[in-house]
Write an enzyme that holds these catalytic residues in place. Structure first.
Site, short mmCIF file in Angstrom:
data_model
loop_
_atom_site.label_atom_id
_atom_site.label_comp_id
_atom_site.label_asym_id
_atom_site.label_seq_id
_atom_site.Cartn_x
_atom_site.Cartn_y
_atom_site.Cartn_z
CG ASP A 1 -69.10 21.61 -59.90
OD1 ASP A 1 -69.12 21.20 -58.70
OD2 ASP A 1 -68.05 22.10 -60.31
CE LYS B 1 -66.32 25.05 -59.17
NZ LYS B 1 -65.05 24.25 -59.11
O1 C5P Z 1 -71.35 15.65 -62.68
P1 C5P Z 1 -70.46 16.20 -63.86
O2 C5P Z 1 -70.93 15.77 -65.35
O3 C5P Z 1 -70.03 17.45 -63.84
O4 C5P Z 1 -68.76 15.18 -63.63
C1 C5P Z 1 -67.76 15.05 -64.71
C2 C5P Z 1 -67.37 13.88 -64.30
O5 C5P Z 1 -66.34 14.02 -63.24
C3 C5P Z 1 -68.05 12.66 -63.93
O6 C5P Z 1 -68.52 11.88 -65.17
C4 C5P Z 1 -66.96 12.14 -63.02
O7 C5P Z 1 -66.00 11.27 -63.95
C5 C5P Z 1 -66.22 12.72 -62.32
N1 C5P Z 1 -66.66 13.16 -60.92
C6 C5P Z 1 -66.67 12.55 -60.06
N2 C5P Z 1 -66.91 12.64 -58.88
C7 C5P Z 1 -67.62 13.68 -58.31
C8 C5P Z 1 -68.02 14.66 -59.63
C9 C5P Z 1 -67.47 14.53 -60.89
O8 C5P Z 1 -65.97 11.34 -60.21
N3 C5P Z 1 -67.95 13.96 -57.41
#
Ligand code: C5P
Length: 303
Positions: free
Chosen positions: A145, A20
């Site tokens: 995501d 994406k």
């Molecule tokens: O949800 P995911 O594990 O993919 O996110 C990875 C990291 O990116 C999270 O631990 C956080 O530090 C950051 N993040 C964030 N806000 C979001 C998505 C991700 O701060 N909306």
């Protein structure tokens, strides 16, 4: 490769998992849980990993990959299969094979797309009968995501990224992806973010939906994370500046980087620009891919 025959319970299924890009990305200050509230228009692009799930003899979830950097335990497709098996009291018995084409730490959502594909394939192989909404909801536990990959070709994501609404675009064309040999951690980029980075000009996304050409669409693209990405990885800013000076037009970062992209209506122009970038920036790979695109449908594999 025969198409899926639903009258026979398949032993192995494959799916192509697209990358994406974020055409827009507005990011607010962190919430109490540490996540950032965001609003983003995303489109699928035709750079794809191949994900195969096969019914295995051994209990548990196995993983093999043509990229040796990818290991069970941290890989999102593996985590997805484990989670689904655990949730429905199954013993797993699945082998996942990944053929990686989407680079890691590139802001292209490759790991999340592979996880969404693993959910869909295990759902079929284990005859769970779950619909995409349920799978997307479980997917949000694997990563912010993951749910969006159930709603391509184009969608608006909000919340921490897990709330997804399909949004049709009138534009179809080509995305030129610039793939530097650098992998960036999303967590590190968010840690480099400052409140003042928000451009504050979250354009009406419906305006983007009405655009019919890359020329109309490109000036509306923005990414609030770009300053943080460039802070985390200054050589990427240099690269963006060199490309911008050499080829002109709008060059944006997707997500938390490291991929840069430019939109085109015409394949030949995109390919010529890609060649110019590769000649000007040694060691930088490019590819020109169709956008927006959807996920594929499962196909059964010979074992
Ligand atoms: O949800 P995911 O594990 O993919 O996110 C990875 C990291 O990116 C999270 O631990 C956080 O530090 C950051 N993040 C964030 N806000 C979001 C998505 C991700 O701060 N909306």
């Amino acid at each position: 490769m025969p198409t899926l025959d639903l009258s026979v319970r398949p032993r192995a299924l494959s799916l192509s998992a697209p990358a994406k890009i974020n055409l827009t990305l507005a990011v607010s200050d962190p919430r109490e849980d540490g996540y950032h509230e965001l609003r983003s228009l995303v489109v699928g692009v035709d750079l794809r990993d191949a994900v195969t799930c096969a019914v295995g003899a051994d209990v548990g979830v196995g993983l093999e990959c043509d990229d040796t950097a990818i290991k069970p335990g941290t890989n999102l497709a593996w985590i997805a299969a484990k989670l689904l098996a655990g949730r429905y009291g199954l013993d797993g018995r699945v082998r996942i094979a990944l053929r990686k084409r989407i680079p890691l730490g590139a802001g292209l959502g490759g790991g999340s797309s592979d996880a969404a594909a693993a959910f869909r394939l295990c759902n079929e192989l284990w005859s769970l009968g779950l619909n995409d909404n349920v799978l997307a909801e479980i997917g949000a536990e694997v990563g912010s995501d993951v749910p969006l990959f159930f709603s391509l070709p184009s969608a608006v994501i909000t919340g921490r990224g897990e709330r997804v609404e399909r949004m049709a675009l009138r534009w179809t064309g080509w995305a030129l992806l610039v793939l530097p040999k650098v992998s960036i951690s999303t967590r590190d980029v968010y840690a480099c973010r400052r409140s003042a980075d928000a451009a504050g000009d979250d354009v009406e996304l419906t305006t983007l939906g009405r655009c019919t050409s890359a020329r109309e669409l490109s000036p509306l693209l923005f990414n609030d994370l770009e300053p943080a990405v460039f802070r985390a990885c200054p050589e990427l800013k240099n690269l963006r500046d060199v490309i911008q000076a050499r080829v002109g037009g709008v060059v944006r970062v997707t997500g938390s980087g490291s991929t840069l992209f430019q939109l085109f209506d015409d394949y030949e122009r995109a390919a010529t620009t890609a060649r110019t970038i590769e000649q000007s920036c040694p060691g930088v790979a490019t590819c020109v891919v169709r956008a927006p695109v959807s996920c594929g449908d499962p196909v059964s594999e010979e074992l």
